[in-house]
Design a protein around this motif. Structure first.
Motif, PDB file in Angstrom:
ATOM      1  N   GLU A 124       6.669   7.025  -9.017  1.00  0.00           N
ATOM      2  CA  GLU A 124       5.572   7.788  -8.640  1.00  0.00           C
ATOM      3  C   GLU A 124       4.351   6.904  -8.715  1.00  0.00           C
ATOM      4  O   GLU A 124       4.666   5.740  -9.517  1.00  0.00           O
ATOM      5  N   CYS A 125       3.309   7.016  -8.002  1.00  0.00           N
ATOM      6  CA  CYS A 125       2.142   6.145  -7.842  1.00  0.00           C
ATOM      7  C   CYS A 125       1.450   5.817  -9.085  1.00  0.00           C
ATOM      8  O   CYS A 125       1.247   6.763 -10.000  1.00  0.00           O
ATOM      9  N   PRO A 126       1.410   4.370  -9.736  1.00  0.00           N
ATOM     10  CA  PRO A 126       0.899   4.185 -10.885  1.00  0.00           C
ATOM     11  C   PRO A 126      -0.682   4.745 -11.257  1.00  0.00           C
ATOM     12  O   PRO A 126      -1.114   5.225 -12.340  1.00  0.00           O
ATOM     13  N   THR A 127      -1.305   4.956  -9.934  1.00  0.00           N
ATOM     14  CA  THR A 127      -2.584   5.293 -10.098  1.00  0.00           C
ATOM     15  C   THR A 127      -2.838   6.679  -9.998  1.00  0.00           C
ATOM     16  O   THR A 127      -3.389   7.634 -10.945  1.00  0.00           O
ATOM     17  N   CYS A 128      -2.237   7.746  -9.170  1.00  0.00           N
ATOM     18  CA  CYS A 128      -2.370   9.043  -8.972  1.00  0.00           C
ATOM     19  C   CYS A 128      -1.087   9.870  -9.221  1.00  0.00           C
ATOM     20  O   CYS A 128      -1.060  11.142  -8.953  1.00  0.00           O
ATOM     21  N   ARG A 129       0.088   9.102  -9.795  1.00  0.00           N
ATOM     22  CA  ARG A 129       1.200   9.844  -9.957  1.00  0.00           C
ATOM     23  C   ARG A 129       1.825  10.788  -8.937  1.00  0.00           C
ATOM     24  O   ARG A 129       2.761  11.450  -9.344  1.00  0.00           O
TER      25      ARG A 129
ATOM     26  N   VAL B 246       0.877  -1.047   0.037  1.00  0.00           N
ATOM     27  CA  VAL B 246      -0.036   0.015  -0.074  1.00  0.00           C
ATOM     28  C   VAL B 246       0.797   1.197   0.065  1.00  0.00           C
ATOM     29  O   VAL B 246       1.841   1.272   0.703  1.00  0.00           O
ATOM     30  N   THR B 247       0.744   2.257  -0.790  1.00  0.00           N
ATOM     31  CA  THR B 247       1.383   3.467  -1.029  1.00  0.00           C
ATOM     32  C   THR B 247       0.757   4.538  -0.066  1.00  0.00           C
ATOM     33  O   THR B 247      -0.101   4.328   0.665  1.00  0.00           O
ATOM     34  N   PRO B 248       1.768   5.537   0.209  1.00  0.00           N
ATOM     35  CA  PRO B 248       1.212   6.632   1.164  1.00  0.00           C
ATOM     36  C   PRO B 248      -0.155   7.252   0.869  1.00  0.00           C
ATOM     37  O   PRO B 248      -0.954   7.551   1.547  1.00  0.00           O
ATOM     38  N   CYS B 249      -0.487   7.042  -0.534  1.00  0.00           N
ATOM     39  CA  CYS B 249      -1.609   7.794  -1.117  1.00  0.00           C
ATOM     40  C   CYS B 249      -2.736   6.695  -1.236  1.00  0.00           C
ATOM     41  O   CYS B 249      -3.839   6.666  -1.603  1.00  0.00           O
ATOM     42  N   ASP B 250      -2.605   5.531  -0.188  1.00  0.00           N
ATOM     43  CA  ASP B 250      -3.646   4.606  -0.019  1.00  0.00           C
ATOM     44  C   ASP B 250      -4.169   3.923  -1.361  1.00  0.00           C
ATOM     45  O   ASP B 250      -5.236   3.530  -1.551  1.00  0.00           O
ATOM     46  N   HIS B 251      -3.268   3.665  -2.195  1.00  0.00           N
ATOM     47  CA  HIS B 251      -3.229   2.727  -3.305  1.00  0.00           C
ATOM     48  C   HIS B 251      -2.618   1.498  -3.335  1.00  0.00           C
ATOM     49  O   HIS B 251      -1.496   1.298  -2.738  1.00  0.00           O
ATOM     50  N   PHE B 252      -3.346   0.384  -3.669  1.00  0.00           N
ATOM     51  CA  PHE B 252      -2.895  -0.990  -3.497  1.00  0.00           C
ATOM     52  C   PHE B 252      -2.230  -1.603  -4.786  1.00  0.00           C
ATOM     53  O   PHE B 252      -2.866  -1.377  -5.837  1.00  0.00           O
TER      54      PHE B 252
HETATM   55 ZN   LIG Z   1      -1.528   6.914  -5.314  1.00  0.00          ZN
END
Ligand SMILES: [Zn+2]
Ligand SMILES: [Zn+2]
Length: 249
Positions: free
Chosen positions: A238-243, A217-223
């Motif tokens: 960078e996060c694949p979902t929210c960058r 789980v990333t700091p931005c709560d994406h799994f």
């Molecule tokens: Zn994210």
């Protein structure tokens, strides 16, 4: 200034080589440098063209300044050419420091590290090691061994950074606290989650002791699946979902 003959012919050879290297650099490697520069600043296209141009001109002037200054210094201290060469051949040290400062994950491929090390060592080892080299310089084998050990040591540190992480030589108690990708999270059992990297469902059931097999789980709560996110972070932080930027693992 009294310059020994072998230093002078050596300087001429290096100046010629440097000139050709410079031509090759301005044509091909500047683009490579720009590509790296752009990739390391993913957010810069939002900051406007002006800021980017300013930063680029700083990059260019630094490069040409170091080049000209280097040639002048080399000519000024021609008698200490071997010392200067040793300095020039500490070229991996900035990379080692950058790896530590940025906590980079596998920034250079091992083949690249080995290839650059061997090809850059070949010329000075030939000039100072081969008895009948075309520059007619007296062989100096102990200096050759010193140079090879010095550059080899740098390459070894880089390779160890590749396999054991950028900060492997820093004691654990001095390291900054890291974000844990296996932290606890509030579980929403009604909601099934897909990993956006491989597009398959993530098993959010209670975890076993083997952390490497479960989800991240990333700091931005994406799994994401642990393996998927690790492969992703080898390329992008960078996060694949929210960058949003990801902290080093
Ligand atoms: Zn994210
Ligand atoms: Zn996945």
């Amino acid at each position: 200034m009294v310059v020994p003959e072998d230093s002078e012919s050596l300087f001429n050879a290096f100046a010629t080589a440097a000139f050709f290297k410079f031509v090759v650099f301005s044509i091909f490697e500047m683009r490579y440098l720009l590509a790296i520069w752009k990739a390391s600043r993913p957010l810069s296209n939002g900051e406007g063209w002006e800021a980017m141009r300013r930063e680029l001109s700083v990059l260019y002037s630094r490069f040409y300044g170091i080049l000209l200054g280097g040639i002048l210094l080399m000519y000024e201290f021609l008698n200490h050419l071997r010392l200067i060469l040793l300095l020039v051949y500490s070229f991996w040290i900035p990379q080692i420091i950058t790896n530590v400062v940025r906590d980079s994950r596998k920034p250079l491929h091992p083949h690249y590290i080995l290839g650059i090390t061997v090809t850059r060592l070949a010329i000075p080892l030939y000039i100072f090691g081969c008895p009948n080299n075309f520059l007619r310089i007296e062989p100096d084998h102990s200096w050759c061994v010193c140079l090879a050990i010095f550059v080899g040591l740098q390459a070894a540190i880089l390779l160890l950074q590749h396999y054991f992480g950028s900060m492997w030589f820093i004691p654990r108690q001095f390291l900054p606290e890291k974000y844990c990708y296996y932290r606890r999270f509030t579980q929403d059992t009604n909601h099934s989650t897909d990993c956006v990297i491989c597009m398959t469902a993530i098993d959010l059931s209670p975890r076993s002791n083997d952390c490497m097999a479960c989800e991240c789980v990333t700091p931005c709560d994406h799994f994401f699946h642990s393996g998927c996110l690790q492969r992703w972070m080898d390329i992008k932080m960078e996060c694949p979902t929210c960058r949003r930027p990801l902290p080093p693992a």
